[in-house]
Design a protein around this motif. Structure first.
Motif, PDB file in Angstrom:
ATOM      1  N   VAL A 159       2.637  -4.003  12.464  1.00 20.32           N
ATOM      2  CA  VAL A 159       1.604  -3.572  11.527  1.00 20.32           C
ATOM      3  C   VAL A 159       0.257  -4.023  12.082  1.00 20.32           C
ATOM      4  O   VAL A 159       0.037  -5.212  12.320  1.00 20.32           O
ATOM      5  CB  VAL A 159       1.827  -4.180  10.121  1.00 20.32           C
ATOM      6  CG1 VAL A 159       0.791  -3.626   9.140  1.00 20.32           C
ATOM      7  CG2 VAL A 159       3.240  -3.904   9.625  1.00 20.32           C
ATOM      8  N   ASN A 160      -0.653  -3.086  12.278  1.00 20.70           N
ATOM      9  CA  ASN A 160      -1.960  -3.386  12.874  1.00 20.70           C
ATOM     10  C   ASN A 160      -2.934  -3.804  11.778  1.00 20.70           C
ATOM     11  O   ASN A 160      -3.421  -2.969  11.015  1.00 20.70           O
ATOM     12  CB  ASN A 160      -2.484  -2.164  13.624  1.00 20.70           C
ATOM     13  CG  ASN A 160      -3.779  -2.452  14.363  1.00 20.70           C
ATOM     14  OD1 ASN A 160      -4.041  -3.589  14.760  1.00 20.70           O
ATOM     15  ND2 ASN A 160      -4.590  -1.431  14.548  1.00 20.70           N
ATOM     16  N   LEU A 161      -3.224  -5.101  11.702  1.00 19.09           N
ATOM     17  CA  LEU A 161      -4.092  -5.645  10.663  1.00 19.09           C
ATOM     18  C   LEU A 161      -5.397  -6.145  11.261  1.00 19.09           C
ATOM     19  O   LEU A 161      -5.433  -6.613  12.400  1.00 19.09           O
ATOM     20  CB  LEU A 161      -3.402  -6.798   9.931  1.00 19.09           C
ATOM     21  CG  LEU A 161      -2.066  -6.495   9.260  1.00 19.09           C
ATOM     22  CD1 LEU A 161      -1.511  -7.772   8.618  1.00 19.09           C
ATOM     23  CD2 LEU A 161      -2.208  -5.405   8.210  1.00 19.09           C
ATOM     24  N   THR A 162      -6.464  -6.082  10.476  1.00 19.81           N
ATOM     25  CA  THR A 162      -7.712  -6.719  10.867  1.00 19.81           C
ATOM     26  C   THR A 162      -7.541  -8.237  10.730  1.00 19.81           C
ATOM     27  O   THR A 162      -6.611  -8.713  10.064  1.00 19.81           O
ATOM     28  CB  THR A 162      -8.876  -6.265   9.978  1.00 19.81           C
ATOM     29  OG1 THR A 162      -8.668  -6.762   8.651  1.00 19.81           O
ATOM     30  CG2 THR A 162      -8.984  -4.745   9.941  1.00 19.81           C
ATOM     31  N   PRO A 163      -8.421  -9.031  11.353  1.00 21.60           N
ATOM     32  CA  PRO A 163      -8.297 -10.493  11.224  1.00 21.60           C
ATOM     33  C   PRO A 163      -8.251 -10.964   9.774  1.00 21.60           C
ATOM     34  O   PRO A 163      -7.457 -11.840   9.424  1.00 21.60           O
ATOM     35  CB  PRO A 163      -9.552 -11.009  11.948  1.00 21.60           C
ATOM     36  CG  PRO A 163      -9.838  -9.969  12.970  1.00 21.60           C
ATOM     37  CD  PRO A 163      -9.498  -8.662  12.304  1.00 21.60           C
ATOM     38  N   LYS A 164      -9.068 -10.385   8.923  1.00 18.18           N
ATOM     39  CA  LYS A 164      -9.101 -10.853   7.538  1.00 18.18           C
ATOM     40  C   LYS A 164      -7.842 -10.437   6.779  1.00 18.18           C
ATOM     41  O   LYS A 164      -7.314 -11.203   5.968  1.00 18.18           O
ATOM     42  CB  LYS A 164     -10.351 -10.325   6.832  1.00 18.18           C
ATOM     43  CG  LYS A 164     -10.659 -11.018   5.518  1.00 18.18           C
ATOM     44  CD  LYS A 164     -10.784 -12.532   5.672  1.00 18.18           C
ATOM     45  CE  LYS A 164     -11.903 -12.925   6.599  1.00 18.18           C
ATOM     46  NZ  LYS A 164     -11.983 -14.402   6.780  1.00 18.18           N
ATOM     47  N   GLU A 165      -7.346  -9.237   7.039  1.00 21.15           N
ATOM     48  CA  GLU A 165      -6.099  -8.808   6.407  1.00 21.15           C
ATOM     49  C   GLU A 165      -4.953  -9.713   6.836  1.00 21.15           C
ATOM     50  O   GLU A 165      -4.102 -10.091   6.018  1.00 21.15           O
ATOM     51  CB  GLU A 165      -5.796  -7.354   6.783  1.00 21.15           C
ATOM     52  CG  GLU A 165      -6.755  -6.354   6.164  1.00 21.15           C
ATOM     53  CD  GLU A 165      -6.729  -4.998   6.848  1.00 21.15           C
ATOM     54  OE1 GLU A 165      -7.408  -4.081   6.345  1.00 21.15           O
ATOM     55  OE2 GLU A 165      -6.043  -4.862   7.883  1.00 21.15           O
ATOM     56  N   TYR A 166      -4.937 -10.069   8.107  1.00 23.15           N
ATOM     57  CA  TYR A 166      -3.907 -10.964   8.631  1.00 23.15           C
ATOM     58  C   TYR A 166      -3.971 -12.333   7.958  1.00 23.15           C
ATOM     59  O   TYR A 166      -2.954 -12.882   7.525  1.00 23.15           O
ATOM     60  CB  TYR A 166      -4.069 -11.114  10.142  1.00 23.15           C
ATOM     61  CG  TYR A 166      -3.113 -12.091  10.774  1.00 23.15           C
ATOM     62  CD1 TYR A 166      -1.819 -11.711  11.116  1.00 23.15           C
ATOM     63  CD2 TYR A 166      -3.496 -13.405  11.022  1.00 23.15           C
ATOM     64  CE1 TYR A 166      -0.939 -12.607  11.683  1.00 23.15           C
ATOM     65  CE2 TYR A 166      -2.628 -14.308  11.595  1.00 23.15           C
ATOM     66  CZ  TYR A 166      -1.338 -13.914  11.933  1.00 23.15           C
ATOM     67  OH  TYR A 166      -0.461 -14.809  12.488  1.00 23.15           O
ATOM     68  N   GLU A 167      -5.169 -12.884   7.840  1.00 24.95           N
ATOM     69  CA  GLU A 167      -5.310 -14.208   7.233  1.00 24.95           C
ATOM     70  C   GLU A 167      -4.927 -14.187   5.755  1.00 24.95           C
ATOM     71  O   GLU A 167      -4.323 -15.133   5.238  1.00 24.95           O
ATOM     72  CB  GLU A 167      -6.746 -14.712   7.403  1.00 24.95           C
ATOM     73  CG  GLU A 167      -7.147 -14.965   8.845  1.00 24.95           C
ATOM     74  CD  GLU A 167      -6.338 -16.064   9.513  1.00 24.95           C
ATOM     75  OE1 GLU A 167      -5.689 -16.859   8.795  1.00 24.95           O
ATOM     76  OE2 GLU A 167      -6.357 -16.123  10.748  1.00 24.95           O
ATOM     77  N   LEU A 168      -5.283 -13.120   5.062  1.00 23.68           N
ATOM     78  CA  LEU A 168      -4.927 -12.998   3.653  1.00 23.68           C
ATOM     79  C   LEU A 168      -3.410 -12.955   3.488  1.00 23.68           C
ATOM     80  O   LEU A 168      -2.844 -13.646   2.628  1.00 23.68           O
ATOM     81  CB  LEU A 168      -5.568 -11.740   3.067  1.00 23.68           C
ATOM     82  CG  LEU A 168      -5.231 -11.399   1.612  1.00 23.68           C
ATOM     83  CD1 LEU A 168      -5.678 -12.515   0.668  1.00 23.68           C
ATOM     84  CD2 LEU A 168      -5.894 -10.077   1.215  1.00 23.68           C
ATOM     85  N   LEU A 169      -2.746 -12.152   4.307  1.00 24.77           N
ATOM     86  CA  LEU A 169      -1.288 -12.065   4.240  1.00 24.77           C
ATOM     87  C   LEU A 169      -0.640 -13.411   4.553  1.00 24.77           C
ATOM     88  O   LEU A 169       0.273 -13.854   3.847  1.00 24.77           O
ATOM     89  CB  LEU A 169      -0.786 -11.005   5.229  1.00 24.77           C
ATOM     90  CG  LEU A 169       0.739 -10.859   5.336  1.00 24.77           C
ATOM     91  CD1 LEU A 169       1.349 -10.454   4.006  1.00 24.77           C
ATOM     92  CD2 LEU A 169       1.093  -9.858   6.432  1.00 24.77           C
ATOM     93  N   CYS A 170      -1.120 -14.074   5.594  1.00 23.07           N
ATOM     94  CA  CYS A 170      -0.564 -15.381   5.966  1.00 23.07           C
ATOM     95  C   CYS A 170      -0.723 -16.399   4.843  1.00 23.07           C
ATOM     96  O   CYS A 170       0.198 -17.162   4.538  1.00 23.07           O
ATOM     97  CB  CYS A 170      -1.237 -15.906   7.232  1.00 23.07           C
ATOM     98  SG  CYS A 170      -0.751 -15.066   8.745  1.00 23.07           S
ATOM     99  N   PHE A 171      -1.904 -16.416   4.246  1.00 17.57           N
ATOM    100  CA  PHE A 171      -2.156 -17.391   3.192  1.00 17.57           C
ATOM    101  C   PHE A 171      -1.218 -17.183   2.007  1.00 17.57           C
ATOM    102  O   PHE A 171      -0.644 -18.134   1.479  1.00 17.57           O
ATOM    103  CB  PHE A 171      -3.616 -17.312   2.735  1.00 17.57           C
ATOM    104  CG  PHE A 171      -3.962 -18.338   1.698  1.00 17.57           C
ATOM    105  CD1 PHE A 171      -4.216 -19.650   2.059  1.00 17.57           C
ATOM    106  CD2 PHE A 171      -4.014 -18.006   0.354  1.00 17.57           C
ATOM    107  CE1 PHE A 171      -4.517 -20.619   1.106  1.00 17.57           C
ATOM    108  CE2 PHE A 171      -4.307 -18.953  -0.608  1.00 17.57           C
ATOM    109  CZ  PHE A 171      -4.559 -20.266  -0.225  1.00 17.57           C
ATOM    110  N   LEU A 172      -1.053 -15.945   1.582  1.00 20.20           N
ATOM    111  CA  LEU A 172      -0.163 -15.659   0.466  1.00 20.20           C
ATOM    112  C   LEU A 172       1.290 -15.944   0.828  1.00 20.20           C
ATOM    113  O   LEU A 172       2.042 -16.541   0.041  1.00 20.20           O
ATOM    114  CB  LEU A 172      -0.312 -14.197   0.037  1.00 20.20           C
ATOM    115  CG  LEU A 172      -1.632 -13.807  -0.627  1.00 20.20           C
ATOM    116  CD1 LEU A 172      -1.719 -12.295  -0.769  1.00 20.20           C
ATOM    117  CD2 LEU A 172      -1.783 -14.475  -1.998  1.00 20.20           C
ATOM    118  N   ALA A 173       1.689 -15.542   2.040  1.00 20.63           N
ATOM    119  CA  ALA A 173       3.090 -15.685   2.447  1.00 20.63           C
ATOM    120  C   ALA A 173       3.492 -17.132   2.649  1.00 20.63           C
ATOM    121  O   ALA A 173       4.671 -17.480   2.562  1.00 20.63           O
ATOM    122  CB  ALA A 173       3.329 -14.895   3.739  1.00 20.63           C
TER     123      ALA A 173
END
Length: 238
Positions: A159-173
């Protein structure tokens, strides 16, 4: 902050470019400039910038068009510069992959703070750096997050995510089933408390879900809205 950080400043007003350049060079960043969207896109595709400050309304191509084309090839962090009356355009900017926005007229100090916050998040994975290698990979049904490779896969597809999308997903997960309100997410993911618009969070969550859903409907369902409160990462069969 690492040395030799290269930032592209894009605005059709020379005085704004000059002001941003002055303040950012005080932080020892390397600054390059573009005065229209078409030149900015060409420079952004040919060079590896650490961050782009991108004006929304410009000749040749506007900021939304530039970001949309850029995201087809690169995930360079982008902060959009917008006027107060351009809310609809800001939302559109988030939908094509803008990481943050700053409203004109802005404080140069605010710009520096935003730039530093986004660079921190884009350049380092702050999650579990001191833990074992095994903990640098989060594995869930339908979704895997590899911190070391900075890669997200859903049902085996990347899944190709922007840096902020990636960080948001990581934080929630990282905290399954824990509910975070929008203020908490702005503070922890965007790393600022005073300048953020809560709709920033909503738009990023929407975009993140859409990208996951394009690959795996089950993965997209893991990001759950808790009405009246915020968001959580839900895993039924941990």
């Amino acid at each position: 902050m690492e040395q030799d950080i290269k930032i592209l400043v894009v605005d059709d007003e020379e005085r704004i470019r000059r002001l941003l350049k002055m303040y950012l060079e005080r932080e020892e960043f390397i600054i390059e400039e573009a005065e229209n969207g078409r030149d900015a896109l060409e420079m952004a595709l040919q060079n590896d910038y650490d961050l782009i400050l991108l004006d929304l309304m410009m000749p040749e191509m506007d900021g939304v068009e530039v970001c949309e084309e850029l995201r087809k090839e690169k995930t360079t962090p982008v902060i959009m510069l917008t006027a107060k009356g351009e809310e609809a355009n800001r939302v559109q900017g988030f939908e094509v992959g803008t990481d943050d926005y700053i409203v004109k007229p802005f404080s140069p100090r605010e710009v520096v703070l935003r730039v530093k916050a986004l660079l921190r998040r884009a350049q380092t994975s702050s999650f579990d750096h001191t833990d074992t290698q095994a903990k640098n990979i989060l594995v869930f049904p339908h979704l895997t997050i590899d911190h070391d490779a900075h890669r997200v896969t859903a049902d085996g597809q990347e899944v190709n995510l922007t840096p902020k999308e990636y960080e948001l997903l990581c934080f929630l997960a990282k905290s399954p089933d824990k509910v975070f309100n929008r203020e908490q997410l702005l503070k922890e993911v965007w790393q600022y408390e005073f300048f953020g618009d809560l709709r920033t969070v909503d738009t990023h969550v929407k975009r993140l879900r859409e990208k996951l859903n394009n690959v795996s409907k089950e993965a997209s369902k893991m990001i759950v809205t808790v009405w009246g409160v915020g968001y959580k990462f839900e895993v039924d069969d941990l």
